[in-house]
Design a protein around this motif. Structure first.
Motif, PDB file in Angstrom:
ATOM      1  N   HIS A  20       0.846  -1.209   0.000  1.00 26.65           N
ATOM      2  CA  HIS A  20       0.000   0.000   0.000  1.00 26.65           C
ATOM      3  C   HIS A  20       0.877   1.252   0.000  1.00 26.65           C
ATOM      4  N   HIS A  22       1.152   5.486  -1.958  1.00 26.01           N
ATOM      5  CA  HIS A  22       0.486   6.534  -2.750  1.00 26.01           C
ATOM      6  C   HIS A  22       1.457   6.982  -3.849  1.00 26.01           C
ATOM      7  N   HIS A  43       2.917  15.402   4.580  1.00 25.33           N
ATOM      8  CA  HIS A  43       1.984  15.972   5.550  1.00 25.33           C
ATOM      9  C   HIS A  43       2.338  15.640   7.000  1.00 25.33           C
ATOM     10  N   TYR A  44       3.055  14.546   7.260  1.00 27.86           N
ATOM     11  CA  TYR A  44       3.451  14.248   8.643  1.00 27.86           C
ATOM     12  C   TYR A  44       4.345  15.399   9.164  1.00 27.86           C
ATOM     13  N   ARG A 164      -9.425   2.493  -5.247  1.00 26.81           N
ATOM     14  CA  ARG A 164      -9.785   3.058  -3.938  1.00 26.81           C
ATOM     15  C   ARG A 164     -11.196   3.652  -3.991  1.00 26.81           C
ATOM     16  N   SER A 217     -10.797   3.166   3.070  1.00 29.66           N
ATOM     17  CA  SER A 217     -10.444   3.507   4.438  1.00 29.66           C
ATOM     18  C   SER A 217     -11.765   3.848   5.124  1.00 29.66           C
ATOM     19  N   MET A 250      -8.944  -0.181   5.666  1.00 28.22           N
ATOM     20  CA  MET A 250      -7.990   0.554   6.509  1.00 28.22           C
ATOM     21  C   MET A 250      -8.859   1.339   7.476  1.00 28.22           C
ATOM     22  N   ARG A 255     -11.207  11.669  10.123  1.00 26.44           N
ATOM     23  CA  ARG A 255     -10.832  12.582   9.038  1.00 26.44           C
ATOM     24  C   ARG A 255     -11.098  14.037   9.433  1.00 26.44           C
ATOM     25  N   TRP A 317       0.210   1.110  10.336  1.00 26.95           N
ATOM     26  CA  TRP A 317      -0.275   2.165   9.451  1.00 26.95           C
ATOM     27  C   TRP A 317      -0.059   3.558  10.018  1.00 26.95           C
ATOM     28  N   TRP A 318       0.540   4.434   9.209  1.00 25.68           N
ATOM     29  CA  TRP A 318       0.517   5.889   9.423  1.00 25.68           C
ATOM     30  C   TRP A 318       1.149   6.269  10.767  1.00 25.68           C
ATOM     31  N   ASP A 347       3.245   3.131   2.694  1.00 27.43           N
ATOM     32  CA  ASP A 347       2.404   4.323   2.621  1.00 27.43           C
ATOM     33  C   ASP A 347       3.143   5.533   2.038  1.00 27.43           C
ATOM     34  N   ARG A 349       4.447   8.522  -0.159  1.00 22.35           N
ATOM     35  CA  ARG A 349       3.865   9.439  -1.141  1.00 22.35           C
ATOM     36  C   ARG A 349       4.955   9.994  -2.060  1.00 22.35           C
TER      37      ARG A 349
HETATM   38  O1  RAT Z   1      -0.502   7.628   5.700  1.00 20.62           O
HETATM   39  C1  RAT Z   1      -0.926   8.545   5.023  1.00 20.62           C
HETATM   40  O2  RAT Z   1      -0.198   9.171   4.260  1.00 20.62           O
HETATM   41  C2  RAT Z   1      -2.354   8.979   5.177  1.00 20.62           C
HETATM   42  O3  RAT Z   1      -2.491  10.259   4.781  1.00 20.62           O
HETATM   43  C3  RAT Z   1      -3.376   8.277   4.382  1.00 20.62           C
HETATM   44  O4  RAT Z   1      -3.143   8.465   3.026  1.00 20.62           O
HETATM   45  C4  RAT Z   1      -3.594   6.866   4.546  1.00 20.62           C
HETATM   46  O5  RAT Z   1      -2.470   6.118   4.408  1.00 20.62           O
HETATM   47  C5  RAT Z   1      -4.651   6.404   3.582  1.00 20.62           C
HETATM   48  O6  RAT Z   1      -4.337   5.644   2.666  1.00 20.62           O
HETATM   49  O7  RAT Z   1      -5.795   6.828   3.757  1.00 20.62           O
END
Ligand code: RAT
Ligand code: ZN
Length: 404
Positions: A20, A22, A43-44, A164, A217, A250, A255, A317-318, A347, A349
């Motif tokens: 998984h 992005h 974004h983290y 998705r 999710s 997920m 949100r 996750w995350w 995860d 990006r």
């Molecule tokens: O982990 C992330 O980057 C989150 O923002 C979400 O994208 C999460 O992983 C998701 O897939 O919803």
């Protein structure tokens, strides 16, 4: 060779299927994110930067990306010592690329961009030990759909589509506008006709994308009403059944807990697992890949996975993707499930994040595995090198490939 060395070597040599992410292939142009500014505006790191920054949320987001990155760099890496997992991750990326730390971000930017070339994406995957990544493909996103509509060619063995469907389940008002625009007649009310048309829309996208699984999710309080469960059980699940696709759930985000933070504003809630129990029991032929965001309930979820063959737990996750929580959750999964789970997904990006997310996860999982094998050897079981390689391949590739 000692067990620790064999495990380390096997983990380094085994290319993983990252089930998984992005990430997108280079052919998807702007959607394929690389480089220092993208890494810093993950974004983290934006959420963490705002813990110190006094600037208005809006004015930050109106700045060009390079200025946002400058601010993140100054706030987290220059004025302060970077200690969070996401910040340390940036340093791991630089180290993996042999780029030494410099307070001047422009120096780092230019060193990194000098490396970018036509085979950069391949090079990052190779260096990270990742053979394939599963993407997140949202048919409700105009930028993403465009590539499927115009059939942009890409290497599907390396970039595996996943369909998705969150927007369908979590926002019928907006979803139905797009479904209607696509030529399927759906109404506000979920009549039989609307459900049929929604399934036709999903079938169309399954055909177009050829996904390895369908993913959703589910927010911590799902289902909030009968419509949400009807869309899942009367549209998504029947299409999964017809097409033989597994459904990845997920579960647990809250949100837009702080909407001013945009993508960085999601929080976590505690999901009531009785709904998941109900799904696993009611649909025994349906395969469910499941990951959960809260720390609470991980034990109950692991026990649930032990009761149902149609469940495969995956990843930390995350917010759970930190050494401490990976250790806790993975140890518990080994105790309850043996090797029948998928220990991690990234995860990512941004392409270069593969370098840190997989390095950090491999290090933690190596420690857990070494301890397990050593316990077995103490009990007289001879652990061969081949066994270790087989086990690691099982958990990082075969479990996922066989299940889906
Ligand atoms: O982990 C992330 O980057 C989150 O923002 C979400 O994208 C999460 O992983 C998701 O897939 O919803
Ligand atoms: Zn994700």
């Amino acid at each position: 060779m000692r067990i620790a060395e064999i495990v380390k070597e096997a983990l380094e040599q085994t290319e993983v299927t990252d089930m998984h992410t992005h990430l997108f292939p280079g052919e998807f142009n702007d959607l394929c994110l690389t480089g220092m500014d993208e890494l810093l505006t993950f974004h983290y790191l934006i959420a963490e930067t705002f813990l110190w920054l006094e600037e208005d949320y809006d004015s930050f987001f109106q700045r060009p990306k390079s200025e946002q990155a400058d601010l993140v760099w100054k706030t987290l890496f220059v004025d302060r010592t970077p200690t969070s997992e996401a910040a340390v991750g940036v340093l791991t990326v630089l180290q993996s690329l042999n780029i030494s730390f410099d307070h001047d971000l422009n120096v780092i930017r230019s060193r990194l961009s000098q490396m970018e070339g036509s085979d950069y994406v391949q090079a990052m995957m190779k260096r990270a030990g990742v053979s394939a990544v599963v993407m997140t493909n949202n048919p409700f996103d105009p930028q993403e759909r465009r590539h499927y509509e115009k059939e942009t060619p890409f290497n599907r063995d390396q970039f595996i589509p996943a369909l998705r469907v969150d927007p369908l389940l979590n926002g019928w008002e907006n979803a139905r506008t797009i479904i209607n625009e696509d030529g399927y007649q759906v109404s506000e009310e979920l009549t039989e006709h609307t459900l049929e048309q929604t399934k036709a829309f999903l079938r169309h996208w399954v055909k177009k994308m050829d996904p390895i699984y369908v993913a959703a999710s589910l927010p911590w309080d799902f289902p909030r009403d009968k419509n949400e469960s009807a869309l899942l059980e009367k549209c998504v699940l029947p299409v999964c059944e017809e097409t033989g696709l597994s459904l990845s759930l997920m579960i647990g985000p809250k949100r837009a807990l702080n909407p001013d933070l945009h993508l960085a504003g999601d929080g976590v809630g505690i999901f009531d697992l009785s709904y998941i129990e109900y799904l696993c029991k009611t649909y025994p032929q349906q395969k469910f890949l499941i990951t959960m965001l809260s720390r609470e309930g991980q034990y109950e979820l692991t026990v649930l996975a032990q009761k149902f063959r149609n469940v495969m737990l995956f990843g930390c996750w995350w917010f759970l993707n930190t050494p401490q929580l990976i250790t806790e959750i993975t140890t518990m999964r080994f105790d309850q499930l043996g090797m029948k789970f998928i220990p991690q997904h990234s995860d990512c990006r941004v392409m270069e994040q593969l370098l840190y997310k997989w390095k950090h996860s491999r290090e933690v999982i190596a420690e857990i595995l070494v301890e397990r094998y050593q316990t077995l050897e103490d009990k007289g079981l001879v652990i061969e090198k081949d066994t270790i390689h087989r086990d690691i391949d099982l958990m990082f590739n075969v479990n996922f490939r066989n299940f889906t």
